[in-house]
Design a protein around this motif. Sequence first.
Motif, PDB file in Angstrom:
ATOM      1  N   PHE A 112       0.850  -1.188   0.000  1.00  0.00           N
ATOM      2  CA  PHE A 112       0.000   0.000   0.000  1.00  0.00           C
ATOM      3  C   PHE A 112       0.886   1.238   0.000  1.00  0.00           C
ATOM      4  O   PHE A 112       2.033   1.200   0.444  1.00  0.00           O
ATOM      5  CB  PHE A 112      -0.867   0.061   1.258  1.00  0.00           C
ATOM      6  N   LYS A 153      -3.016  -1.698  -4.282  1.00  0.00           N
ATOM      7  CA  LYS A 153      -1.781  -2.351  -3.828  1.00  0.00           C
ATOM      8  C   LYS A 153      -0.897  -2.616  -5.044  1.00  0.00           C
ATOM      9  O   LYS A 153      -1.364  -3.161  -6.038  1.00  0.00           O
ATOM     10  CB  LYS A 153      -2.086  -3.671  -3.110  1.00  0.00           C
ATOM     11  N   SER A 189       4.215   0.756   2.325  1.00  0.00           N
ATOM     12  CA  SER A 189       4.219  -0.249   3.372  1.00  0.00           C
ATOM     13  C   SER A 189       5.205  -1.350   3.036  1.00  0.00           C
ATOM     14  O   SER A 189       5.739  -1.419   1.920  1.00  0.00           O
ATOM     15  CB  SER A 189       2.821  -0.849   3.526  1.00  0.00           C
ATOM     16  N   ARG A 220      -2.962 -12.780   2.370  1.00  0.00           N
ATOM     17  CA  ARG A 220      -2.264 -12.297   3.556  1.00  0.00           C
ATOM     18  C   ARG A 220      -2.284 -13.288   4.714  1.00  0.00           C
ATOM     19  O   ARG A 220      -1.539 -13.143   5.680  1.00  0.00           O
ATOM     20  CB  ARG A 220      -2.886 -10.979   4.024  1.00  0.00           C
ATOM     21  N   ALA A 262      -6.539  -0.677   5.152  1.00  0.00           N
ATOM     22  CA  ALA A 262      -5.667  -1.840   4.983  1.00  0.00           C
ATOM     23  C   ALA A 262      -5.892  -2.875   6.087  1.00  0.00           C
ATOM     24  O   ALA A 262      -6.015  -2.522   7.263  1.00  0.00           O
ATOM     25  CB  ALA A 262      -4.213  -1.400   4.972  1.00  0.00           C
ATOM     26  N   THR A 289      -5.259   4.875   3.824  1.00  0.00           N
ATOM     27  CA  THR A 289      -4.926   3.454   3.677  1.00  0.00           C
ATOM     28  C   THR A 289      -4.740   2.792   5.043  1.00  0.00           C
ATOM     29  O   THR A 289      -4.962   1.581   5.180  1.00  0.00           O
ATOM     30  CB  THR A 289      -3.671   3.249   2.825  1.00  0.00           C
ATOM     31  N   TRP A 308      -0.460  -5.368   6.630  1.00  0.00           N
ATOM     32  CA  TRP A 308      -0.100  -4.068   6.067  1.00  0.00           C
ATOM     33  C   TRP A 308      -0.377  -2.928   7.050  1.00  0.00           C
ATOM     34  O   TRP A 308       0.371  -1.960   7.095  1.00  0.00           O
ATOM     35  CB  TRP A 308      -0.866  -3.825   4.765  1.00  0.00           C
ATOM     36  N   LYS A 309      -1.462  -3.074   7.824  1.00  0.00           N
ATOM     37  CA  LYS A 309      -1.846  -1.982   8.723  1.00  0.00           C
ATOM     38  C   LYS A 309      -0.718  -1.645   9.702  1.00  0.00           C
ATOM     39  O   LYS A 309      -0.383  -0.469   9.905  1.00  0.00           O
ATOM     40  CB  LYS A 309      -3.123  -2.363   9.499  1.00  0.00           C
TER      41      LYS A 309
END
Length: 534
Positions: A352, A474, A381, A388, A362, A358, A366-367
Amino acid sequence: MADYKLDNVVASMGLTEEQKKQIIEHSIKEEREEIVNQALSFIENIYVHLPLKRARNAIDPVQRLKLLKYRLVKMNELNFQREMIGIFTELRDLHTVYVPPMPYQSINFVLPFIIEEFYENNQRYYVVSHVNEDFEHESLEKGVIVTHWNGVPIERAIELNGLRTYVSNENARRIHGLNTLTLRSGSKYLVPDEEWLYISYITKNHEHYEHRFQWQTWNLPETQAQTNNQSFANLKAYGSLGVDFEAAKLQKIKKGLFASAAKQDNQTFYETDFQWSICSTSHGEFSYMRIHSFMIYDRQKFIQDLIRVLEQLPRDGLIIDVRGNSGGYIEAGEMILQLFTANKIQPELFQFINTPTTLKLAPEPWKSSIERSINTGAVYSSGYPIGRHSYYIDEVNQYGQKYFGPVILITDALCYSTTDIFAAGFQDNNIGPILGTSESTGAGGANVWEYYDLFHPNGYSPLPRNAQIRMAVKRAIRVGNQNGYPLEDFGVIPDYIHNMTFNDVLNGNVDLIEKAASILATMKGLHHLPLEVF
């Protein structure tokens, strides 16, 4: 073009003509402002390729959208839609597009033939490869060579038309420019600029002719056009999309226009996700498999079907042909790779762009990476596989190798998105060589989200009159020897190049398959050994 429902309401209010006009203009201005504001928000806060596109294309879509807001009232409907499409076109990204409202989504413009390119003595020519069965003409038929388009040399006409497409890659831009000479989507072109066209061509008897054509409309039902825009809304149920939606739509139209004529010539437009056969060449017999699409809803069934076929095929060599494949579900493309190699597949990675928006959208992991960027100042990121969940690596390796002979992949500049990712994975995991009919694939390296996917769970309102925005959210980066290199704008460079011949275009790719067979013949006996033995 005012909303007809609004027109009816205003007509029943007993207002003066000036009052009616003010109400309608105010409503149109509000609708346009909503579209511009959402486009501005998405490009500025979600669009993953914005730094790349600003640098490579020397553009500023954010400023252009801000300026557009001041000109909304004075613009007519067609000019507003053209300006919105123009802003997105400058991004040169087939994933990131603005789709105007109805009726543009349902209208397409067609001519009764298809033109394809071929080479002779290193010179490029353009031949009519398919003609609609209902079109009858004494001289314009399959096999004629097109030389001019409205008086412009055909090569230059294709170049100019390619500049109107969303395509970033120069090779892909030429092919898209060629395809959209004879088949145009109202979602992109709105209405053709030309009221008629003059085509100059040379017959098989070397006679020069010119013929005038008018565009014909090929309309999708409005319900079908609207459904197509939301048919992939529940991505969690099927996977993550990487696809050129317009190319997929135009392929269906092309199939409807020319499938019958192609069958008469012993050619086929695809009926299933993949087809296979045994091809006899001067180098021996080799297996051939064409994968037309990765828009596969049940990827486990698809892979099991593939395995059943692969286990029956001779092991002297396999040609996998993905030309013209505009993409689909990324997981489906990556999971197929394991069937052709003893090596453990490493999937491509996705990132991202780091913004507050985001961070809200996300999922993990990723977050957490985006949260860290507050301190690190990173633009992107960390990269993670598209699947994932922790067992995705196991999933893309769960079946293991099922075909034990040498394998070669055939690509072209129409290979896009998931097919770019599939080709990158094929190369990055050292499965086999790539033979390209173009100098690169289409260079679409991203996971695309529809506006519906964003507004439905995240509190956004639908766009007025079912307008749509699609966005690369992404970006894909490569692994293996190309570790960290982006796919967007660059694509996958093949190991070998084959220039399509006249015989290829009109007689089922015979020279192309012969070239692939010649490469496979040099690989016999090598592919059975693990990579580390070499």
